[in-house]
Every structure is written in structure tokens, then in C-alpha cells.
Write an enzyme that holds these catalytic residues in place. Structure first.
Site, PDB file in Angstrom:
ATOM      1  N   ALA A 193       0.809  -1.224  -0.046  1.00  0.00           N
ATOM      2  CA  ALA A 193      -0.096  -0.049   0.008  1.00  0.00           C
ATOM      3  C   ALA A 193       0.940   1.297   0.225  1.00  0.00           C
ATOM      4  O   ALA A 193       1.982   1.305   0.803  1.00  0.00           O
ATOM      5  CB  ALA A 193      -0.816   0.034   1.308  1.00  0.00           C
TER       6      ALA A 193
ATOM      7  N   LEU B  59       1.085   5.633  -1.497  1.00  0.00           N
ATOM      8  CA  LEU B  59       0.375   6.640  -2.363  1.00  0.00           C
ATOM      9  C   LEU B  59       0.486   6.497  -3.920  1.00  0.00           C
ATOM     10  O   LEU B  59      -0.445   6.493  -4.543  1.00  0.00           O
ATOM     11  CB  LEU B  59       1.028   7.995  -2.132  1.00  0.00           C
ATOM     12  CG  LEU B  59       0.331   9.236  -2.595  1.00  0.00           C
ATOM     13  CD1 LEU B  59      -1.071   9.419  -2.583  1.00  0.00           C
ATOM     14  CD2 LEU B  59       1.320  10.678  -2.416  1.00  0.00           C
ATOM     15  N   TYR B  60       1.762   5.956  -4.265  1.00  0.00           N
ATOM     16  CA  TYR B  60       1.913   5.732  -5.659  1.00  0.00           C
ATOM     17  C   TYR B  60       2.986   4.916  -5.848  1.00  0.00           C
ATOM     18  O   TYR B  60       4.044   4.790  -4.942  1.00  0.00           O
ATOM     19  CB  TYR B  60       1.914   7.246  -6.643  1.00  0.00           C
ATOM     20  CG  TYR B  60       3.393   8.084  -6.101  1.00  0.00           C
ATOM     21  CD1 TYR B  60       4.227   7.672  -6.929  1.00  0.00           C
ATOM     22  CD2 TYR B  60       3.366   8.774  -5.138  1.00  0.00           C
ATOM     23  CE1 TYR B  60       5.310   8.634  -6.700  1.00  0.00           C
ATOM     24  CE2 TYR B  60       4.494   9.374  -4.818  1.00  0.00           C
ATOM     25  CZ  TYR B  60       5.580   9.263  -5.508  1.00  0.00           C
ATOM     26  OH  TYR B  60       6.562  10.055  -5.085  1.00  0.00           O
TER      27      TYR B  60
ATOM     28  N   GLY C 295       6.116   5.288  -8.710  1.00  0.00           N
ATOM     29  CA  GLY C 295       6.758   6.161  -9.682  1.00  0.00           C
ATOM     30  C   GLY C 295       6.619   5.282 -11.191  1.00  0.00           C
ATOM     31  O   GLY C 295       6.942   4.361 -11.323  1.00  0.00           O
TER      32      GLY C 295
ATOM     33  N   HIS D   8      -3.069   7.573   1.787  1.00  0.00           N
ATOM     34  CA  HIS D   8      -1.949   7.884   2.142  1.00  0.00           C
ATOM     35  C   HIS D   8      -0.988   6.643   2.836  1.00  0.00           C
ATOM     36  O   HIS D   8       0.018   6.836   3.653  1.00  0.00           O
ATOM     37  CB  HIS D   8      -1.802   8.975   2.953  1.00  0.00           C
ATOM     38  CG  HIS D   8      -0.257   9.828   3.027  1.00  0.00           C
ATOM     39  ND1 HIS D   8       0.375  10.308   4.019  1.00  0.00           N
ATOM     40  CD2 HIS D   8       0.170  10.310   1.675  1.00  0.00           C
ATOM     41  CE1 HIS D   8       1.348  10.587   3.586  1.00  0.00           C
ATOM     42  NE2 HIS D   8       1.259  11.015   2.284  1.00  0.00           N
TER      43      HIS D   8
ATOM     44  N   LYS E 249       1.236   3.424   3.954  1.00  0.00           N
ATOM     45  CA  LYS E 249       2.563   3.046   3.378  1.00  0.00           C
ATOM     46  C   LYS E 249       2.917   1.855   4.196  1.00  0.00           C
ATOM     47  O   LYS E 249       3.464   1.685   5.057  1.00  0.00           O
ATOM     48  CB  LYS E 249       3.728   3.927   3.897  1.00  0.00           C
ATOM     49  CG  LYS E 249       3.222   5.563   3.464  1.00  0.00           C
ATOM     50  CD  LYS E 249       3.298   5.739   1.823  1.00  0.00           C
ATOM     51  CE  LYS E 249       2.743   7.221   1.554  1.00  0.00           C
ATOM     52  NZ  LYS E 249       3.479   8.139   2.142  1.00  0.00           N
TER      53      LYS E 249
ATOM     54  N   ASP F  86       4.806 -12.384   2.989  1.00  0.00           N
ATOM     55  CA  ASP F  86       4.478 -13.554   3.823  1.00  0.00           C
ATOM     56  C   ASP F  86       4.214 -13.095   5.188  1.00  0.00           C
ATOM     57  O   ASP F  86       3.043 -12.299   5.440  1.00  0.00           O
ATOM     58  CB  ASP F  86       5.640 -14.537   3.706  1.00  0.00           C
ATOM     59  CG  ASP F  86       5.808 -15.189   2.370  1.00  0.00           C
ATOM     60  OD1 ASP F  86       4.876 -15.251   1.622  1.00  0.00           O
ATOM     61  OD2 ASP F  86       6.808 -15.600   2.114  1.00  0.00           O
TER      62      ASP F  86
END
Length: 429
Positions: free
Chosen positions: A46, A48-49, A51, A136, A138, A143
Site C-alpha cells: 500500500a 500513495l503511488y 513512480g 496515504h 505506506k 508472507d
């Protein structure tokens, strides 16, 4: 003493020796690729984006998927940021090839804020629409291991953008919790699918999936908290404020708090100023802000944060707390600063026994607009306490103390227009 925090968040236990902070961006990137390649059952991400130029990361995922048809890869990114086009590419188009090659093994989801609809959705251009709210989180899982960070997945975060990174090894229940969180958000997110032709390279659909977590025991407690302001979920904020109350009630705490974007909410500021504890704040100097010297309106963001920082500095002075509340700025030539989190020491302790690690910046956007995930780690493990001490002190190695003179320097003077604009868009910063 800290048990009241458990009222606000689920509790997971761990061995401190199984928790490892990383200190450098290259270590984060190296660990990310290694963990992906070694994963046997699942990789979940997870951010935000991703690249649009991060082809090496995609190839690492492709290599892992080719090794085993049992491996499942689940990726969650923000829809607005993930579909933003740069040089003809986006996170969505970058990841599309994985779905096409491994349709039964790869799922890519894009969260879209419910606050951007109707005429606002039609009229706001890319980048500006992201101010309404983003996904937002991160979280990087492999596993039964999960890595929490504030870092996104692009070249600067792998080279010269300082952030924080913490690995929770061999913790099935905690990893399942974050896997479940990711899948819960996925259940109300768009799903990336191949398009119908070259003009429509991808399409967005919907699906649902959930997972249940399991508990463990040991010398370290992990309390995951989330903040989803658009949905009225304020778990992270409530827990953080309760932590400050505990520090006030027990006195003699030392709290280190860092954010690349210095913009505390009014509630956080009032709690901090009345909390009887020593605070060391660390934030990005203007030249370490990721928007420094950027094009367009965003170039005014570093002075906007300077103005917010100056106002808080003045609050400290007026409250006569300048002896026990300090602000420092991260300066490292060629580097930007994006680290966020909190470390706490009790009484005469010389090493932190508590840290907060995750995506929130303790500001208005984190509290009201964005989706955030964070974990409170409370430990009696001396090795982990030493590692946390090393982590925070390494960040301060590149810092300078903020004084009255800081804001009188010519390069720190904030134009009146920026001051006025900052007041209007403060909740979007």
C-alpha cells in the site's frame, strides 16, 4: 501505565529482536526487492503511488511471480495520484503489464476519496484534485513479515529522500492485520483491469475481499491505528492525544516528534503546549522539502511551511516553554526529508521505549482528509530500544536548531501573499 492506549486500538505482541529499523533509503529499496524475491505466498503493498519510471521494481515483482504460481501480489495505491499522467505514463499504466501477464496472481486497487464528486470532480485538474484527499497508507508485506514506513515507491525515496522504515519479522497476526486493512480498503476501491483497446488501456472495476488477524505474545506490544477522516474514523488522533495525556500525567517524559511537513492541528498544538514533557521537534528545512524549487504553485509550499513553523515557534515563546520545547530542521546537501513519527522516553530512561511508525504527518491533511495507517510500538527489549535510539539520533545528526534568528534571515522571509494563502489552504497541507 500505558494500558489506557489499548482502549483505542487492537493489541499485538512481538519479540523486540524481531523488529528492525532501517536507516537509509538504499537499505529500504534493497530490503524491499529482497523480500519480494523471497516471498512464497503473498506480497502486499500500500503506497500513495509507484513512480511511473520504476520499471526495476515491476521487474522484481515479475521475477517473483514467475518463480511461483502460488505467489499472490496485492497492490493498493491512490486513484488520483496513481492515474496522474507524467510523460505519458502513470502508476496504473506501469502496473498494467503485471495484471495482463498474471491475471490470477496480481490485484491492483485504486482508492478514490468520497469527497471528490460531482462538479468538483469535473473541474479540478490533476494535482490540484489531490488536495481533496488521498490514500496515504505506506505498508509493505511479505508472507508473515510487514514493513511500515512513510516512504513512497519512487527513485528519490530509494536514494536521497530520508524517511523511516521498520520491519516486523515473523509476526503472523500483525501482518494479517495489515493485510486485512489493505483488503478492507480494497473492498471499496477501484480494481485495475486491462482496457478494451489502445485508446482505453485500462478500466476500473469493483470487488470485495477480507482477511482475519491472529494474536501472538512477547516482550513488545504493537498497536495498529488508522485515521480515515472522510469516514469519521479517528483512531490514530485519539490514541496520539491519549498518549500525550499519559505523558502529562506521569511527567518527566522526553518526546521526539518528526514530520517532513510541519502543520500540527490546533488540537495537537494545544495538547503539546500543555503537556509537561520535553519535546524535540524535527522537520524539513526549506531546501529539504520535496517541493523546494518545484515548478508552478507548489514552489510556494516550503515558505508556507516556514510560516506555519514560525507561528508555532511563537506559540512556544508565548507559553514560556522554550526551555523544554525545541524545533530543529533537517539539512543534508542533496537530500530531501520525509520522515515522520514519534519516539518517547520515560523518566530517567536514555533509550526510547515507545515509537510511532507509519504514514501520518500529525497535520491537518492527515487528520481530516487522507487515509493513514500507523503503529504504536511499546517495547521492553533493550536491543530494540537501542536501535530506536540510534534511529532518532541519526536523524538529528543532520539537524540545526531553530531560533528567533532563523526567521529573520533573508531566505526565510515569507511573502504576505503566501501568508494569506497559507491560512486559506492550511487544511490541505
Amino acid at each position: 501505565m500505558l494500558s489506557p492506549l489499548q482502549k483505542y486500538a487492537p493489541t499485538f505482541y512481538a519479540r523486540g529482536d524481531d523488529i528492525t529499523p532501517l536507516y537509509e533509503p538504499y537499505a529500504f529499496y534493497s530490503e524491499l526487492k529482497t523480500r519480494i524475491l523471497n516471498a512464497k505466498e503473498r506480497v502486499f503493498i500500500a503506497a500513495l503511488y509507484i513512480g511511473h519510471a520504476e520499471q526495476e521494481l515491476v521487474e522484481t515483482l515479475r521475477q517473483a511471480l514467475r518463480r511461483s504460481d502460488r505467489l499472490k501480489v496485492c497492490i493498493l495505491i491512490d486513484c488520483l495520484r496513481g492515474t496522474r499522467v507524467s510523460k505519458g505514463k502513470s502508476s496504473a499504466t506501469l502496473l498494467l503489464s503485471l495484471i495482463q501477464e498474471f491475471p490470477s496472481q496480481v490485484q491492483v486497487s485504486l482508492y478514490h476519496t468520497p469527497d471528490l464528486t460531482g462538479m468538483l470532480k469535473k473541474t479540478l485538474p490533476q494535482r490540484f484534485n489531490e488536495g481533496i484527499g488521498l490514500m496515504h497508507l505506506k505498508i509493505y508485506g511479505f508472507d508473515d513479515t510487514v514493513m511500515l514506513s512513510g516512504a513512497n515507491l519512487s527513485q528519490d525515496y530509494f536514494t536521497n529522500r530520508q524517511d523511516r522504515y521498520m520491519i516486523f519479522n515473523n509476526n503472523h497476526s500483525l501482518t494479517n492485520y495489515y493485510h486485512d486493512l489493505l483488503n478492507t480498503v480494497r473492498s471499496f476501491s477501484y480494481q485495475l483491469q486491462p482496457g478494451t483497446n489502445e485508446l482505453i488501456p485500462y478500466q476500473l472495476t469493483m470487488q470485495q475481499d477480507t482477511v482475519d488477524p491472529i494474536q501472538e505474545t512477547s516482550d513488545t506490544v504493537v498497536l495498529p491505528v488508522i485515521q480515515m477522516g472522510p469516514f469519521g474514523i479517528r483512531q490514530d488522533e485519539k490514541t496520539t492525544l491519549r498518549l500525550l495525556e499519559i505523558a502529562h500525567e506521569n511527567k518527566n517524559w522526553t518526546i521526539d516528534l518528526t514530520s517532513g511537513y510541519f502543520n500540527f492541528t490546533d488540537r495537537y498544538k494545544s495538547f503539546i503546549l500543555r503537556t509537561q514533557a520535553r519535546f524535540r521537534f524535527l522537520t524539513a528545512a526549506p531546501e529539504a522539502n520535496g517541493f523546494f524549487n518545484s515548478k508552478g504553485v507548489s514552489r510556494y509550499l516550503p515558505p508556507a511551511y516556514t510560516w506555519i513553523e514560525k507561528q508555532f515557534f511563537n506559540h512556544i515563546q508565548r507559553s514560556q516553554r522554550d526551555n523544554d520545547i525545541t524545533i530543529e530542521e533537517y539539512k543534508r546537501p542533496g537530500w530531501t526529508y520525509h520522515a515522520k513519527g514519534l519516539w518517547a522516553k520515560m523518566g530517567t530512561q536514555t533509550r526510547p521505549m515507545l515509537t510511532m511508525i507509519g504514514s501520518p504527518n500529525f497535520g491537518h491533511r492527515s487528520s481530516e482528509r487522507d487515509l493513514e495507517a500507523q503503529a504504536i510500538v511499546i517495547t521492553q527489549n533493550e536491543n530494540l530500544q537501542e536501535a530506536l535510539h540510534k534511529e532518532v539520533e541519526r536523524l538529528h545528526d543532520y539537524s540545526e536548531l531553530v531560533t528567533k534568528e532563523t526567521f529573520t534571515r533573508k531566505d526565510r522571509l515569507v511573502p504576505y501573499g503566501v501568508r494569506a494563502a497559507t491560512a486559506m489552504i492550511k487544511t490541505m497541507l
